[in-house]
Design a protein around this motif. Sequence first.
Motif, PDB file in Angstrom:
ATOM      1  N   SER A  18       5.519  -4.261  -4.470  1.00 50.79           N
ATOM      2  CA  SER A  18       4.440  -3.346  -4.080  1.00 50.79           C
ATOM      3  C   SER A  18       3.202  -3.777  -4.865  1.00 50.79           C
ATOM      4  O   SER A  18       3.307  -4.047  -6.071  1.00 50.79           O
ATOM      5  CB  SER A  18       4.845  -1.917  -4.452  1.00 50.79           C
ATOM      6  N   ASN A  20       0.807  -1.938  -5.759  1.00 49.13           N
ATOM      7  CA  ASN A  20       0.551  -0.923  -6.793  1.00 49.13           C
ATOM      8  C   ASN A  20       1.417  -1.180  -8.028  1.00 49.13           C
ATOM      9  O   ASN A  20       0.939  -1.088  -9.162  1.00 49.13           O
ATOM     10  CB  ASN A  20       0.840   0.483  -6.256  1.00 49.13           C
ATOM     11  N   GLY A  46       6.831  -1.555  -0.081  1.00 50.96           N
ATOM     12  CA  GLY A  46       5.522  -0.897  -0.016  1.00 50.96           C
ATOM     13  C   GLY A  46       5.697   0.608  -0.142  1.00 50.96           C
ATOM     14  O   GLY A  46       6.528   1.198   0.553  1.00 50.96           O
ATOM     15  N   GLN A  49       3.034   7.809   0.452  1.00 51.86           N
ATOM     16  CA  GLN A  49       3.062   9.154  -0.114  1.00 51.86           C
ATOM     17  C   GLN A  49       4.445   9.770   0.094  1.00 51.86           C
ATOM     18  O   GLN A  49       5.182   9.344   0.974  1.00 51.86           O
ATOM     19  CB  GLN A  49       2.039  10.032   0.608  1.00 51.86           C
ATOM     20  N   LEU A  63      -3.086  -5.217   2.586  1.00 53.47           N
ATOM     21  CA  LEU A  63      -2.217  -4.510   1.635  1.00 53.47           C
ATOM     22  C   LEU A  63      -2.816  -4.790   0.270  1.00 53.47           C
ATOM     23  O   LEU A  63      -2.670  -5.902  -0.254  1.00 53.47           O
ATOM     24  CB  LEU A  63      -0.790  -5.066   1.693  1.00 53.47           C
ATOM     25  N   SER A  65      -4.342  -3.339  -3.773  1.00 56.10           N
ATOM     26  CA  SER A  65      -4.517  -2.326  -4.824  1.00 56.10           C
ATOM     27  C   SER A  65      -5.762  -2.716  -5.604  1.00 56.10           C
ATOM     28  O   SER A  65      -5.881  -3.869  -6.027  1.00 56.10           O
ATOM     29  CB  SER A  65      -3.314  -2.298  -5.765  1.00 56.10           C
ATOM     30  N   LYS A 115      -2.745   7.255  12.878  1.00 61.19           N
ATOM     31  CA  LYS A 115      -2.993   6.718  11.536  1.00 61.19           C
ATOM     32  C   LYS A 115      -3.294   5.221  11.555  1.00 61.19           C
ATOM     33  O   LYS A 115      -2.527   4.430  12.092  1.00 61.19           O
ATOM     34  CB  LYS A 115      -1.766   6.996  10.668  1.00 61.19           C
ATOM     35  N   GLY A 118      -3.480   4.203   5.078  1.00 59.54           N
ATOM     36  CA  GLY A 118      -2.929   5.151   4.117  1.00 59.54           C
ATOM     37  C   GLY A 118      -3.384   4.760   2.718  1.00 59.54           C
ATOM     38  O   GLY A 118      -3.643   3.581   2.438  1.00 59.54           O
ATOM     39  N   LEU A 120      -2.679   5.341  -1.513  1.00 53.71           N
ATOM     40  CA  LEU A 120      -1.806   5.848  -2.577  1.00 53.71           C
ATOM     41  C   LEU A 120      -2.496   5.565  -3.909  1.00 53.71           C
ATOM     42  O   LEU A 120      -2.588   4.420  -4.340  1.00 53.71           O
ATOM     43  CB  LEU A 120      -0.447   5.151  -2.516  1.00 53.71           C
ATOM     44  N   GLY A 136      -4.232   2.109  -4.092  1.00 54.73           N
ATOM     45  CA  GLY A 136      -3.450   1.345  -3.116  1.00 54.73           C
ATOM     46  C   GLY A 136      -3.902   1.694  -1.708  1.00 54.73           C
ATOM     47  O   GLY A 136      -4.011   2.873  -1.357  1.00 54.73           O
ATOM     48  N   ILE A 137      -4.180   0.650  -0.928  1.00 52.12           N
ATOM     49  CA  ILE A 137      -4.637   0.879   0.454  1.00 52.12           C
ATOM     50  C   ILE A 137      -3.845  -0.008   1.403  1.00 52.12           C
ATOM     51  O   ILE A 137      -3.731  -1.220   1.193  1.00 52.12           O
ATOM     52  CB  ILE A 137      -6.145   0.554   0.610  1.00 52.12           C
TER      53      ILE A 137
HETATM   54  C1  BTN Z   1       0.609   6.652   2.723  1.00 57.91           C
HETATM   55  O1  BTN Z   1      -0.067   6.818   3.706  1.00 57.91           O
HETATM   56  O2  BTN Z   1       1.703   7.181   2.593  1.00 57.91           O
HETATM   57  C2  BTN Z   1       0.095   5.751   1.622  1.00 57.91           C
HETATM   58  C3  BTN Z   1       0.367   4.312   1.936  1.00 57.91           C
HETATM   59  C4  BTN Z   1      -0.194   3.337   0.927  1.00 57.91           C
HETATM   60  C5  BTN Z   1       0.259   1.922   1.212  1.00 57.91           C
HETATM   61  C6  BTN Z   1      -0.429   0.927   0.336  1.00 57.91           C
HETATM   62  S1  BTN Z   1      -0.102  -0.725   0.852  1.00 57.91           S
HETATM   63  C7  BTN Z   1      -0.799  -1.362  -0.621  1.00 57.91           C
HETATM   64  C8  BTN Z   1      -0.419  -0.416  -1.745  1.00 57.91           C
HETATM   65  N1  BTN Z   1       0.855  -0.816  -2.345  1.00 57.91           N
HETATM   66  C9  BTN Z   1       1.823   0.077  -2.100  1.00 57.91           C
HETATM   67  O3  BTN Z   1       3.010  -0.050  -2.457  1.00 57.91           O
HETATM   68  N2  BTN Z   1       1.333   1.097  -1.400  1.00 57.91           N
HETATM   69  C10 BTN Z   1      -0.079   0.958  -1.147  1.00 57.91           C
END
Ligand code: BTN
Length: 249
Positions: A18, A20, A46, A49, A63, A65, A115, A118, A120, A136-137
């Motif tokens: 990930s 993040n 990945g 939420q 993907l 952060s 969507k 997302g 985080l 994280g996006i």
């Molecule tokens: C959500 O909508 O639940 C949040 C999603 C966030 C995903 C991104 S992808 C890059 C970063 N690394 C992760 O593990 N998660 C975020």
Amino acid sequence: MKTLFIGQNIIRLKRVDSTNNYAAGLLRHTVIYDGTVVSAEFQEMGKGQRGNHWESEPGKNLLISIILEPKFLKPDCQFQLNKMVSLAICDLLESLEIKNISIKWPNDILVSGKKIAGILIENTLRSGEIIHSIIGIGLNVNQTKFNSPNTPVSLKIITGKNFSLDAILENLCSSMEARYLKLKSNNSAPDNDYLQTLYQLGKVKNYLVKGEKISATISGVNPDGLLILQKENGEEIFCDLKEVVFLQN
Ligand code: BTN
């Protein structure tokens, strides 16, 4: 990169658990520049939420952060970061002439109710300061088939075109920096911009609140980031993420 600091240092990874988690590891072991971006082509784990998994085909989507040091924000103002990031993603989508963009509280970006991105955010707090924020996006760009039951969309599904991930990243870093610098100088993200874009604001819809189905309107988000729902009798309910489910109407 036409920015001052966000995206001036980009760590590009082919595969990672990930971004993040990778960013959190960097912060534990090294000195990291404010605005460093960790970007991956594929994530094995990945994170989304509510403990969800973030699905993305290899090389198709953004993907990332972004590591920021928002020491100017008090921990009880953490939700300002959610607002700022949401608005920056909306700015990016607007610059691509995407229509019908909304922010579904607390951190989903929707296009025509589906969507597309997302967020985080994981903050590290110490001595009354937010010393680091890992933003994280996940932004769906060129993927056209998803397994998720929520039928997400991507830029490609909406426009029929393929996009350069590098160009999208550069554009996102610019809109993020502009919004972040505004947040830094005002200590808050503009409420009007946020409320204007908030999904289902002022509309009577069904919600599941602490297990009870209610009909209510969203009237805003309080400074702690709690969603404010107003019932038909005028009563206001303040909910956190775990307490509310948006029901299909
Ligand atoms: C959500 O909508 O639940 C949040 C999603 C966030 C995903 C991104 S992808 C890059 C970063 N690394 C992760 O593990 N998660 C975020």
